[in-house]
Design an enzyme around this catalytic site. Sequence first.
Site, PDB file in Angstrom:
ATOM      1  N   GLN A 119      -6.243   7.297  -4.662  1.00 23.23           N
ATOM      2  CA  GLN A 119      -7.305   6.546  -5.328  1.00 23.23           C
ATOM      3  C   GLN A 119      -8.692   7.101  -5.054  1.00 23.23           C
ATOM      4  O   GLN A 119      -9.674   6.632  -5.632  1.00 23.23           O
ATOM      5  CB  GLN A 119      -7.256   5.079  -4.895  1.00 23.23           C
ATOM      6  CG  GLN A 119      -7.600   4.840  -3.432  1.00 23.23           C
ATOM      7  CD  GLN A 119      -7.319   3.411  -3.004  1.00 23.23           C
ATOM      8  OE1 GLN A 119      -6.167   3.046  -2.762  1.00 23.23           O
ATOM      9  NE2 GLN A 119      -8.368   2.610  -2.903  1.00 23.23           N
ATOM     10  N   HIS A 162      -6.382  -4.594   1.071  1.00 25.34           N
ATOM     11  CA  HIS A 162      -5.723  -3.427   0.492  1.00 25.34           C
ATOM     12  C   HIS A 162      -4.362  -3.826  -0.060  1.00 25.34           C
ATOM     13  O   HIS A 162      -3.675  -4.678   0.510  1.00 25.34           O
ATOM     14  CB  HIS A 162      -5.552  -2.356   1.568  1.00 25.34           C
ATOM     15  CG  HIS A 162      -5.145  -1.011   1.058  1.00 25.34           C
ATOM     16  ND1 HIS A 162      -5.766  -0.374   0.006  1.00 25.34           N
ATOM     17  CD2 HIS A 162      -4.159  -0.152   1.475  1.00 25.34           C
ATOM     18  CE1 HIS A 162      -5.202   0.799  -0.194  1.00 25.34           C
ATOM     19  NE2 HIS A 162      -4.214   0.958   0.681  1.00 25.34           N
ATOM     20  N   ASN A 221       1.569   4.333   0.193  1.00 21.47           N
ATOM     21  CA  ASN A 221       0.132   4.115   0.088  1.00 21.47           C
ATOM     22  C   ASN A 221      -0.434   4.939  -1.069  1.00 21.47           C
ATOM     23  O   ASN A 221       0.293   5.703  -1.716  1.00 21.47           O
ATOM     24  CB  ASN A 221      -0.550   4.481   1.414  1.00 21.47           C
ATOM     25  CG  ASN A 221      -1.916   3.830   1.572  1.00 21.47           C
ATOM     26  OD1 ASN A 221      -2.383   3.099   0.705  1.00 21.47           O
ATOM     27  ND2 ASN A 221      -2.569   4.106   2.684  1.00 21.47           N
TER      28      ASN A 221
END
Length: 484
Positions: free
Chosen positions: A105, A404, A425
């Site tokens: 990201q 998160h 992740n």
Amino acid sequence: MAVIRVKVDSKPQPDSDPKPESSPTSLSLVASNPALLQAVSGSPVTFDQLAKYKSNFDHDPKNKLARRALMKDSYVSVLENTELVQSTPAVFNNKTKIEGKITNQKSSGRCWIFAGLNVLRLKVMEKHNLETTELSQTYLFFYDKIEKSNWFLENIVNTLDLDLDSREIQHLLTDPIQDGGQWDMFVSLVTKYGVVPIEAFPDSFHSMNSRQMDELITTKLRTFAKDIRNSYSAHSDMNQVHEIRKAALDEVYRILCISLGVPPQTFDWTFYDKDKAFKQVSGITPLEFYQDHVGIDLNKTVSLINDPRNPYYELYTVKHLGNVVGGVPVHYVNLPDEQLKLLASKTISEKKKSVWFGCHVGKFSNRTTSVLDLDVIDYNSGLSISFDLNKAERLQYGESLMTHAMVFTGVQLENDATKRWRVENSWGENSGNKGFITMSDRWFTEFVYQIVLEYEDVPQEILDVMKRDPVVLPPWDPMGALAQ
């Protein structure tokens, strides 16, 4: 979180005119005002106390070693419990059938979109026999920004009766175009706009580095909020108010197109499958791609939270939390943490599905560690401190919140008990163990707050809770923090 503004008078400069002798001094003002006197009274830090603290510090030779080490590097680097990391294998006896390549990201808060699309892409990979694929996070990011802008302005319109200095208005103004989001906000975007492969709408500089764009749009939205409130105060004309809102959205749309690109209305998708066979999908819309090539009915998913401050087996929402006006409301069913673990582990082990979840990732972790565990950073050895707040108290005292979103893709089960979790992740392959993290079951208990499952993976008695009217938590509640 409310913004508190304190006005502080600046001190006179050397060339300033001196105050007249008749002007009251600060001490006289305090003395004449009991409320001010009360505010500054109390127990000051004394030099005797400081001397005692220094004596206590010098008495323990371990402090000298800790000081030398920790003045040169971070807590998480120096105090990482390497024995625990080495004894926590990234091996799991239950995993999803397939996993895609780790995503990144970059410098943006799009984790909830990345995690959501990492769940959806498994269906695309399975359908088309793909080694890996990636769906465009920037495509949903674009529409989230325009929808959030409209959501913010509608909230400004709906709160015209509140004072500008009220906590509610100040909360709305704090961060109107934040990158974060919640699962139901993801559902609202996908079911309205569909999804596209990343090749059809790739990342731009401002999707990977969103701060400048966010600050620009935030400034414009606050300005339009001022215009709306002033216009209504002067004319009480709602038609004029909505004209301002529509003009604002036109500006935001222009900024987004220039910063992120223009989202495709239709696109072609060409690719090779695992067997190196060439495939092509032509002239498809993003919504058709979601319906035909993903195939998950996101309207049949449920968010389950563990919030020990509040009663379990109740439905909750957070005031003003959302992105799409007319979209899916943000709802949570509150359950004990052991039930979250049971349902998530069964979904992974029996259905071989991945599970989206929200947590406080900054606790007892860093960006390079491959393990999340309460002892992975040994604060007691380095600083002689321990932490005594429980999960509810952390939420109550501002010590923890959802920060998160990631994806569970595996679980280690021993005698039907969960021991550790495999986490996918979205920080790239240089983070963790080639992008994956191993989470201990204890860390799950303390810092995982939410999981998302399909209806078919949840008992009916839990689904029945969703039929109730939700308890409305305040806008600043930590259960809404992932979107802020």
